[in-house]
Design a protein around this motif. Sequence first.
Motif, PDB file in Angstrom:
ATOM      1  N   ASP A 127       0.856  -1.180   0.000  1.00 52.56           N
ATOM      2  CA  ASP A 127       0.000   0.000   0.000  1.00 52.56           C
ATOM      3  C   ASP A 127       0.894   1.233   0.000  1.00 52.56           C
ATOM      4  O   ASP A 127       2.045   1.197   0.436  1.00 52.56           O
ATOM      5  CB  ASP A 127      -0.902  -0.011   1.236  1.00 52.56           C
ATOM      6  N   THR A 128       0.354   2.342  -0.505  1.00 51.17           N
ATOM      7  CA  THR A 128       1.209   3.509  -0.670  1.00 51.17           C
ATOM      8  C   THR A 128       0.454   4.787  -0.337  1.00 51.17           C
ATOM      9  O   THR A 128      -0.787   4.802  -0.280  1.00 51.17           O
ATOM     10  CB  THR A 128       1.745   3.582  -2.111  1.00 51.17           C
ATOM     11  N   SER A 129       1.196   5.827  -0.135  1.00 47.43           N
ATOM     12  CA  SER A 129       0.640   7.147   0.150  1.00 47.43           C
ATOM     13  C   SER A 129       1.376   8.156  -0.719  1.00 47.43           C
ATOM     14  O   SER A 129       2.609   8.143  -0.796  1.00 47.43           O
ATOM     15  CB  SER A 129       0.807   7.482   1.637  1.00 47.43           C
ATOM     16  N   ILE A 130       0.599   9.029  -1.419  1.00 53.18           N
ATOM     17  CA  ILE A 130       1.206  10.028  -2.297  1.00 53.18           C
ATOM     18  C   ILE A 130       0.582  11.394  -2.028  1.00 53.18           C
ATOM     19  O   ILE A 130      -0.434  11.504  -1.337  1.00 53.18           O
ATOM     20  CB  ILE A 130       1.044   9.664  -3.782  1.00 53.18           C
ATOM     21  N   THR A 131       1.170  12.422  -2.572  1.00 52.85           N
ATOM     22  CA  THR A 131       0.666  13.780  -2.435  1.00 52.85           C
ATOM     23  C   THR A 131      -0.136  14.152  -3.663  1.00 52.85           C
ATOM     24  O   THR A 131       0.277  13.874  -4.799  1.00 52.85           O
ATOM     25  CB  THR A 131       1.829  14.763  -2.258  1.00 52.85           C
ATOM     26  N   ALA A 132      -1.309  14.739  -3.427  1.00 51.39           N
ATOM     27  CA  ALA A 132      -2.159  15.144  -4.551  1.00 51.39           C
ATOM     28  C   ALA A 132      -1.389  16.058  -5.486  1.00 51.39           C
ATOM     29  O   ALA A 132      -0.660  16.952  -5.058  1.00 51.39           O
ATOM     30  CB  ALA A 132      -3.409  15.855  -4.026  1.00 51.39           C
ATOM     31  N   GLY A 133      -1.539  15.782  -6.790  1.00 51.80           N
ATOM     32  CA  GLY A 133      -0.864  16.586  -7.791  1.00 51.80           C
ATOM     33  C   GLY A 133       0.513  16.110  -8.167  1.00 51.80           C
ATOM     34  O   GLY A 133       1.101  16.594  -9.130  1.00 51.80           O
ATOM     35  N   SER A 134       1.064  15.161  -7.399  1.00 53.09           N
ATOM     36  CA  SER A 134       2.394  14.649  -7.729  1.00 53.09           C
ATOM     37  C   SER A 134       2.315  13.712  -8.931  1.00 53.09           C
ATOM     38  O   SER A 134       1.247  13.208  -9.284  1.00 53.09           O
ATOM     39  CB  SER A 134       3.005  13.930  -6.532  1.00 53.09           C
ATOM     40  N   THR A 135       3.461  13.443  -9.575  1.00 50.38           N
ATOM     41  CA  THR A 135       3.506  12.590 -10.770  1.00 50.38           C
ATOM     42  C   THR A 135       4.521  11.462 -10.577  1.00 50.38           C
ATOM     43  O   THR A 135       5.209  11.393  -9.564  1.00 50.38           O
ATOM     44  CB  THR A 135       3.893  13.421 -12.012  1.00 50.38           C
ATOM     45  N   ASN A 136       4.585  10.581 -11.615  1.00 52.45           N
ATOM     46  CA  ASN A 136       5.558   9.475 -11.638  1.00 52.45           C
ATOM     47  C   ASN A 136       5.314   8.444 -10.548  1.00 52.45           C
ATOM     48  O   ASN A 136       6.254   7.799 -10.078  1.00 52.45           O
ATOM     49  CB  ASN A 136       6.998   9.996 -11.544  1.00 52.45           C
ATOM     50  N   HIS A 137       4.067   8.293 -10.133  1.00 49.10           N
ATOM     51  CA  HIS A 137       3.728   7.243  -9.172  1.00 49.10           C
ATOM     52  C   HIS A 137       2.946   6.142  -9.894  1.00 49.10           C
ATOM     53  O   HIS A 137       2.066   6.425 -10.713  1.00 49.10           O
ATOM     54  CB  HIS A 137       2.886   7.808  -8.022  1.00 49.10           C
ATOM     55  N   THR A 138       3.283   4.891  -9.601  1.00 49.42           N
ATOM     56  CA  THR A 138       2.607   3.749 -10.225  1.00 49.42           C
ATOM     57  C   THR A 138       2.338   2.667  -9.190  1.00 49.42           C
ATOM     58  O   THR A 138       2.948   2.646  -8.121  1.00 49.42           O
ATOM     59  CB  THR A 138       3.457   3.131 -11.356  1.00 49.42           C
ATOM     60  N   VAL A 139       1.418   1.779  -9.545  1.00 42.52           N
ATOM     61  CA  VAL A 139       1.213   0.525  -8.809  1.00 42.52           C
ATOM     62  C   VAL A 139       1.400  -0.599  -9.826  1.00 42.52           C
ATOM     63  O   VAL A 139       0.773  -0.586 -10.890  1.00 42.52           O
ATOM     64  CB  VAL A 139      -0.182   0.441  -8.176  1.00 42.52           C
ATOM     65  N   SER A 140       2.247  -1.555  -9.507  1.00 42.73           N
ATOM     66  CA  SER A 140       2.577  -2.636 -10.450  1.00 42.73           C
ATOM     67  C   SER A 140       2.308  -3.988  -9.803  1.00 42.73           C
ATOM     68  O   SER A 140       2.735  -4.235  -8.669  1.00 42.73           O
ATOM     69  CB  SER A 140       4.049  -2.566 -10.878  1.00 42.73           C
ATOM     70  N   TRP A 141       1.621  -4.849 -10.547  1.00 39.76           N
ATOM     71  CA  TRP A 141       1.401  -6.225 -10.113  1.00 39.76           C
ATOM     72  C   TRP A 141       2.196  -7.152 -11.035  1.00 39.76           C
ATOM     73  O   TRP A 141       2.017  -7.126 -12.271  1.00 39.76           O
ATOM     74  CB  TRP A 141      -0.075  -6.602 -10.203  1.00 39.76           C
ATOM     75  N   ASN A 142       3.054  -7.955 -10.461  1.00 39.19           N
ATOM     76  CA  ASN A 142       3.771  -8.970 -11.236  1.00 39.19           C
ATOM     77  C   ASN A 142       2.956 -10.254 -11.170  1.00 39.19           C
ATOM     78  O   ASN A 142       2.924 -10.938 -10.154  1.00 39.19           O
ATOM     79  CB  ASN A 142       5.174  -9.179 -10.677  1.00 39.19           C
ATOM     80  N   CYS A 143       2.266 -10.572 -12.253  1.00 37.53           N
ATOM     81  CA  CYS A 143       1.335 -11.705 -12.291  1.00 37.53           C
ATOM     82  C   CYS A 143       1.896 -12.799 -13.195  1.00 37.53           C
ATOM     83  O   CYS A 143       2.312 -12.516 -14.328  1.00 37.53           O
ATOM     84  CB  CYS A 143      -0.027 -11.259 -12.806  1.00 37.53           C
ATOM     85  N   THR A 144       1.883 -14.027 -12.737  1.00 33.28           N
ATOM     86  CA  THR A 144       2.438 -15.138 -13.517  1.00 33.28           C
ATOM     87  C   THR A 144       1.475 -16.311 -13.533  1.00 33.28           C
ATOM     88  O   THR A 144       0.758 -16.564 -12.564  1.00 33.28           O
ATOM     89  CB  THR A 144       3.791 -15.594 -12.948  1.00 33.28           C
ATOM     90  N   ASP A 145       1.484 -17.037 -14.639  1.00 35.15           N
ATOM     91  CA  ASP A 145       0.688 -18.255 -14.779  1.00 35.15           C
ATOM     92  C   ASP A 145       1.170 -18.971 -16.026  1.00 35.15           C
ATOM     93  O   ASP A 145       1.654 -18.339 -16.976  1.00 35.15           O
ATOM     94  CB  ASP A 145      -0.804 -17.918 -14.897  1.00 35.15           C
ATOM     95  N   SER A 146       1.039 -20.283 -16.024  1.00 34.15           N
ATOM     96  CA  SER A 146       1.478 -21.050 -17.196  1.00 34.15           C
ATOM     97  C   SER A 146       0.529 -20.879 -18.374  1.00 34.15           C
ATOM     98  O   SER A 146       0.916 -21.066 -19.529  1.00 34.15           O
ATOM     99  CB  SER A 146       1.596 -22.533 -16.839  1.00 34.15           C
ATOM    100  N   ASP A 147      -0.737 -20.522 -18.112  1.00 31.17           N
ATOM    101  CA  ASP A 147      -1.724 -20.347 -19.173  1.00 31.17           C
ATOM    102  C   ASP A 147      -2.534 -19.074 -18.924  1.00 31.17           C
ATOM    103  O   ASP A 147      -3.720 -19.131 -18.592  1.00 31.17           O
ATOM    104  CB  ASP A 147      -2.664 -21.556 -19.242  1.00 31.17           C
ATOM    105  N   PRO A 148      -1.932 -17.892 -19.056  1.00 26.87           N
ATOM    106  CA  PRO A 148      -2.649 -16.650 -18.774  1.00 26.87           C
ATOM    107  C   PRO A 148      -3.774 -16.410 -19.774  1.00 26.87           C
ATOM    108  O   PRO A 148      -3.714 -16.868 -20.912  1.00 26.87           O
ATOM    109  CB  PRO A 148      -1.562 -15.583 -18.900  1.00 26.87           C
ATOM    110  N   PHE A 149      -4.794 -15.652 -19.325  1.00 26.27           N
ATOM    111  CA  PHE A 149      -5.929 -15.432 -20.206  1.00 26.27           C
ATOM    112  C   PHE A 149      -6.396 -13.970 -20.218  1.00 26.27           C
ATOM    113  O   PHE A 149      -6.354 -13.321 -21.251  1.00 26.27           O
ATOM    114  CB  PHE A 149      -7.092 -16.336 -19.800  1.00 26.27           C
TER     115      PHE A 149
END
Length: 720
Positions: free
Chosen positions: A577-599
């Motif tokens: 979880d994260t906390s940022i300042t309103a109006g700021s830039t260059n913030h992301t949330v990334s999920w590294n998702c893996t599976d042998s048969d993605p859909f």
Amino acid sequence: MTVVTRRRILVFFLVTSLVSMLCQPIPAEHVPLVNDEDKGPYLEQLDLHWTLGDANLVENLLSNEIDMMGDSIHIDSAAALEGAENIEIVKHLRNGYGYMTINCDKYPLNITAFRRAVAFAVDKEEICTDSWDGWAEPLDSLIPKMNPFSIEGDLPYSYYDSDMEMAGSLLDGAGFHDIDSDGFREAPDRSNLDVVVEWLQYTDVSVAICNAFADQLQALKINATAKSGWSDGLTRLYFHGDYDMMFLGESFTDLDITWMADEYWSENANESYYNFPNFRNTTYDSWREQLLYSTEYGEVYEAARQMQEIWIHACPVIVCYENYVPHAYRTDRFSGFVAEPLDSIGGWWTCLRTHLTRSGYGILGGTLRVGLPHTTPQFNIMIATGAASYDFPYLHLMYDSLLRRGPDGNDLSWLAKSYVVETHDDDSSVAEGTTRFTFDIRTDITWTDGSRLTASDIVCALNFYRISPGNPLGQGMSEIYAAYTLSSFRLVVEVSQVSYWGRYAFCFKPILPPSLLEDLAPEDWADWDPQPPEDRMVTSGPFNVSAVESEYLSLRHNPDYFARENFVPPRIESPPDTSITAGSTNHTVSWNCTDSDPFAYAVYRNGSLTAEGDWDGGLIEISLVDLGAGIYNFTCVVEDEVGLISSDTVWVRVESVEDVESSTGVIPPPDWLLPLGPVSLGITAIGLAIIFVVGSKTVKERRSVAMSKQTRLTLDLASN
């Protein structure tokens, strides 16, 4: 927090479950991905419908009463399926061929150049087209193309197409000339050369092929005629009587190739029932010992390859074709049918791998209806193994073995996860002239009564088979002189021969449970007569009997089968979880998702669908831009081809107390309570309930949005 699910979840169950989990985070499930061979069954059930006759099988398939044929049909019957909607015809190469044997004891047919000239002259492609209407393909090797040991197509030359120039050149070079100008060649010793080509059985194919050989010989200026040899042809072949060339067929029941060592061995050139062409070749013979008595696959394959090369060049027999046999299935409900070398789609692997066609709701479940030309099921596998009518492997779906034939015909470890082969040269404690096989077996196999399948269970079964008089499962086990355990999951089998082929005496035997065999005398093996489902059958395989009716047999999947447990939901590495300042830039949330048969994937913000698309198993990332002050939850939901779903929620706090007070009227909780404050907990319960119900439906049902697949997905999210 990360939530993993295997089924669609009812709203009531989902909400109550989420509320009960609000006091603690839910970790991701960490299960290693497995090889495809270890997955299945996908099906809920198999229904085997007893259907007599090709015509009924075809009619039932066309009328959607069955989904596939468990056995082959005649080529003429398959014609009714050509062009039918939702029907796929499988042209399966049979384990056998049609061939012309040449008497290598007879001058001048014993000259290799003559036999090779005949092979080059005959047009095998034309035979397959004209005699089989395309239901065959040319073959040169003595091992059928569908066998993994075959080198068909690997040589720099073939005899597929007619090459009269090469054929004439070979004859000229060997001294076959028209000495007396009568229009026909004489033998190198200037004697007349007349060749008789015979068929053993009067069929359109055999007669046409014999005439084709005679015609091509005539074109080479060799006096040749074709005629029937039906009356005494087999007798002459069996006992090495007189003949020139004779057409017949060969069929094999398995993928074993040790017959090569005896069938064309020089010492059997005069042995009754062996070596029809009376072939003698010392170089071919020199590889015999390695083929029969090496313990390593590589050495056996080398010998098989060398023997094929010699044989194909020498042409004691000219193989003409390997014909197809038709199988068929419907394509509107199921996919994943596996065409095995021996059984085509009617084999074990089809039952393990066939699954519902992807329609938005996953591929697990469904009842596959199979049409079979049988009427009386036999549940004593020891009797059924020896029955001539035993085709569909429904009993082998109920039991496992140490090894299993893979979909391509090669061996796979199954109950055995690994094994070691030792001879006296490897370990002096192994008696000379014997082989020791030491197996480490899987520890996650259970019988359907809940007990663990152990090494002692396997030893119990193998010892029972080998001492049971007349038991078909004991066939070939006479060379086994000891089978014992070293631990709960390690066993040893000792064989009184040194050979790669020794393992085939026992490694593919179905293992029956000790709860049965300990109460059954070896001599009474044929008296066991289970009547399921009233009589509960203790099994270990992917299916077990659930219903027996006069017109069909039902097999239900084993929910505890080890390969079914390997259906692993997608894995998501949960970002913090994260906390940022309103109006700021260059913030992301990334999920590294893996599976042998993605859909597919979907992303939600505060319970509302923000984005969805195809997922290729890569990183899913969102940009946190233009978000007003407040508390946001971003949930990523991913689904694999099987239909298994995983999700993860990340809380984002955009800090600006004034904006939060004016927009929500709620003072944000202290950092140490975020996101577990009362308001956030309520949002979590309600929001995730909506996401799992609506989100699961959205991920599964979306089909109209066409999005490009990419490894990194960047979504710019604007505030509302």
